[in-house]
Motif scaffolding. Structure first.
Motif, PDB file in Angstrom:
ATOM      1  N   LYS A   6      -2.595 -10.805  -3.760  1.00 21.45           N
ATOM      2  CA  LYS A   6      -3.646 -10.048  -3.083  1.00 21.45           C
ATOM      3  C   LYS A   6      -3.484 -10.249  -1.586  1.00 21.45           C
ATOM      4  O   LYS A   6      -3.342 -11.362  -1.095  1.00 21.45           O
ATOM      5  CB  LYS A   6      -5.027 -10.526  -3.531  1.00 21.45           C
ATOM      6  N   ILE A   7      -3.497  -9.149  -0.846  1.00 22.41           N
ATOM      7  CA  ILE A   7      -3.400  -9.179   0.610  1.00 22.41           C
ATOM      8  C   ILE A   7      -4.681  -8.584   1.173  1.00 22.41           C
ATOM      9  O   ILE A   7      -5.095  -7.502   0.768  1.00 22.41           O
ATOM     10  CB  ILE A   7      -2.183  -8.361   1.106  1.00 22.41           C
ATOM     11  N   GLN A   8      -5.301  -9.293   2.116  1.00 18.78           N
ATOM     12  CA  GLN A   8      -6.497  -8.773   2.772  1.00 18.78           C
ATOM     13  C   GLN A   8      -6.201  -8.639   4.257  1.00 18.78           C
ATOM     14  O   GLN A   8      -5.522  -9.477   4.841  1.00 18.78           O
ATOM     15  CB  GLN A   8      -7.676  -9.722   2.584  1.00 18.78           C
ATOM     16  N   ALA A   9      -6.711  -7.584   4.862  1.00 14.79           N
ATOM     17  CA  ALA A   9      -6.517  -7.374   6.291  1.00 14.79           C
ATOM     18  C   ALA A   9      -7.784  -6.769   6.883  1.00 14.79           C
ATOM     19  O   ALA A   9      -8.460  -5.973   6.233  1.00 14.79           O
ATOM     20  CB  ALA A   9      -5.334  -6.436   6.525  1.00 14.79           C
ATOM     21  N   ASN A  10      -8.094  -7.162   8.088  1.00 14.55           N
ATOM     22  CA  ASN A  10      -9.211  -6.560   8.803  1.00 14.55           C
ATOM     23  C   ASN A  10      -8.676  -5.378   9.598  1.00 14.55           C
ATOM     24  O   ASN A  10      -7.766  -5.525  10.413  1.00 14.55           O
ATOM     25  CB  ASN A  10      -9.860  -7.581   9.743  1.00 14.55           C
ATOM     26  N   THR A  31      -3.578   1.277  -1.663  1.00 13.00           N
ATOM     27  CA  THR A  31      -2.706   0.260  -2.251  1.00 13.00           C
ATOM     28  C   THR A  31      -1.282   0.776  -2.401  1.00 13.00           C
ATOM     29  O   THR A  31      -0.317   0.091  -2.033  1.00 13.00           O
ATOM     30  CB  THR A  31      -3.252  -0.200  -3.625  1.00 13.00           C
TER      31      THR A  31
END
Length: 80
Positions: A6-10, A31
């Motif tokens: 899982k990759i999260q970015a602001n 995605t």
């Protein structure tokens, strides 16, 4: 069996909405678009497009460089 990370970015919300609209128009979700980008990074061994400063950024950088070349004297007292 594939495993997933899982990759999260602001990201600026307005930018994200604009991009999501374009992805939707071409039949992708965010995605899938990110996966396409990451696959292209791996295939090309780098960012798959040219990264350049904007004309405004270039002008600002050049102005700062020019200003830094102006001779100046350090003030040692309030009067100076």
């Amino acid at each position: 069996m594939k495993s997933y990370k899982k990759i999260q970015a602001n990201v600026d919300s307005s930018l994200a909405l604009q991009a999501e609209g374009i992805f939707q128009d071409i039949g992708l979700n965010t995605t899938t678009a990110i996966n396409v980008f990451l696959k292209k990074v791996v295939a090309t061994g780098g960012i798959p497009f040219e990264l350049k400063e904007t004309p405004e950024q270039k002008a600002s950088r050049e102005l700062i460089q020019s200003i830094s070349k102006i001779p100046h004297k350090e003030a040692k007292t309030k009067k100076e």
